[in-house]
Design an enzyme around this catalytic site. Structure first.
Site, short mmCIF file in Angstrom:
data_model
loop_
_atom_site.label_atom_id
_atom_site.label_comp_id
_atom_site.label_asym_id
_atom_site.label_seq_id
_atom_site.Cartn_x
_atom_site.Cartn_y
_atom_site.Cartn_z
N GLY A 268 0.80 -1.23 0.00
CA GLY A 268 0.00 0.00 0.00
C GLY A 268 0.83 1.27 0.00
N SER B 55 1.50 3.54 -2.26
CA SER B 55 0.91 4.77 -2.84
C SER B 55 -0.15 5.34 -1.89
CB SER B 55 0.30 4.49 -4.22
OG SER B 55 -0.75 3.55 -4.13
N ASP C 264 -7.20 -0.15 0.19
CA ASP C 264 -5.86 0.23 0.67
C ASP C 264 -5.91 1.57 1.41
OD1 ASP C 264 -5.15 -2.00 -0.75
OD2 ASP C 264 -3.53 -1.05 -1.88
C1 MEV Z 1 -4.75 -4.41 -3.68
O1 MEV Z 1 -4.16 -4.19 -2.42
C2 MEV Z 1 -6.04 -5.17 -3.53
C3 MEV Z 1 -6.78 -5.48 -4.82
O2 MEV Z 1 -7.99 -6.13 -4.44
C4 MEV Z 1 -7.09 -4.24 -5.62
C5 MEV Z 1 -8.11 -3.35 -4.96
O3 MEV Z 1 -8.86 -3.77 -4.09
O4 MEV Z 1 -8.19 -2.18 -5.39
C6 MEV Z 1 -6.00 -6.43 -5.70
#
Ligand code: MEV
Length: 321
Positions: A107, A109, A152
């Site tokens: 996470g 960003s 995130d």
């Molecule tokens: C990214 O940390 C998690 C995903 O499910 C993408 C999202 O939820 O935006 C892969």
């Protein structure tokens, strides 16, 4: 004006990544052992709006004027201006320090966005509430990643384990017991945006099959929530294994991730799965705290590039750093 700072932790998705983009719930938790710290100070010799951003940790140095219009940092500055109803941010110097690996699914960003929004709004004397920080960070995540679910930025803003459904307020999870995890990095991963786009293509090709897989993941998330709140941590193990199998089926695991999952289970982890976007990046392993060192060592011996140990402690409220 005196310098002001704010920080934000990393995150792991415990259950439900990818399916969460399609409306299923997911559970994420903060990782406080790594963080992004932002320091904002005046730049009195420069005209209003002139912002200098430097981050040796992220190999980044630019002024606001040099950023392309669509750059996520421009989105962030514009959003803060809109929220605070000011026409132009004052001249500032911003430094971003980070111990959070970029591109490893922790996470980074979202942590940069949350720390920046908090530090800038505090510097201006109008500290924003979690809800506003989260909304702005979500807009910035969209500029970074296309169609993120928002999980995130939400877990990083609230700094608590959360049960998250897209477009709904997050529900904080109050853990019954501590949870010890080893996070291990299997190497570089394609961007989350690429992984999410790949799943979207396959979902368009095989909608029924993918909807079924997403629903099964959603059911795992519901069971995991019950266990986190009322059960004992060992009960999570089979759910992690099943979640990992389903992530393999939707095409987001990789040989390196599968190998680390297998190694961790062989050397004493109770459960393990990939975490985040996949295709590389990280796995999480659920362990007895006494096993941490030897599970980490075995993972490093079998190809992990880095490991982190994190313990989620039952708490009433998240912290704002
Ligand atoms: C990214 O940390 C998690 C995903 O499910 C993408 C999202 O939820 O935006 C892969």
């Amino acid at each position: 004006m005196p310098a002001v700072s704010a920080s934000a932790p990393g995150k792991v998705i415990l259950f439900g990544e990818h399916a969460v983009v399609y409306g299923q719930p997911a559970i994420a938790a903060p990782v406080t052992g790594v963080n992004v710290r932002v320091i904002v100070q005046a730049n009195p010799l420069q005209p209003a709006g002139s912002i200098e951003i430097e981050s040796p940790a992220l190999s980044f140095h630019a002024t606001r004027a040099e950023l392309p219009e669509q750059h996520p940092l421009n989105t962030l500055f514009q959003q803060i201006e809109q929220y605070l109803r000011i026409s132009r941010l004052p001249a500032m110097k911003i430094r971003i320090n980070s111990t959070l690996p970029a591109g490893a699914g922790m996470g980074s960003s979202a942590a940069v966005s949350v720390a920046l929004i908090r530090a800038i709004s505090r510097y201006l004397g109008f500290p924003l509430e979690n809800e506003q920080v989260n909304q702005i960070a979500y807009e910035v995540e969209k500029a970074f990643h296309g169609t993120p679910s928002g999980i995130d930025n939400t877990v990083i803003t609230y700094q608590m384990p959360i049960f998250f459904v897209r477009n709904q307020p997050p529900q904080l999870i109050h853990l019954k017991e501590p949870l010890t995890l080893v996070i291990a990095n299997a190497g570089e991963a394609p961007s989350t945006a690429q992984m999410v786009a790949g799943v979207r293509l396959r979902w368009q090709q095989y909608p029924q099959r993918y909807e079924q897989l997403f629903q099964r993941i959603g059911a795992i998330v519901q069971s995991a929530r019950q266990i986190l709140e009322f059960g004992s941590w060992q009960q999570l193990a089979p759910l992690m294994e099943e979640n990992h199998r389903l992530l393999q089926e939707i095409g987001v695991s990789s040989p390196a991730l599968d190998k680390l999952v297998e190694v961790s289970l062989r050397c004493g982890a109770y459960g393990a799965k990939l975490t985040g976007g996949g295709g590389g990046g990280n796995i999480i392993c659920l362990i007895q705290p006494e096993e941490a060192e030897q599970v980490s060592q075995q993972l490093l011996n079998h190809g992990a590039l880095h490991t982190w140990l994190t313990t989620l402690i039952p708490t009433e409220e998240g912290n704002q750093q």
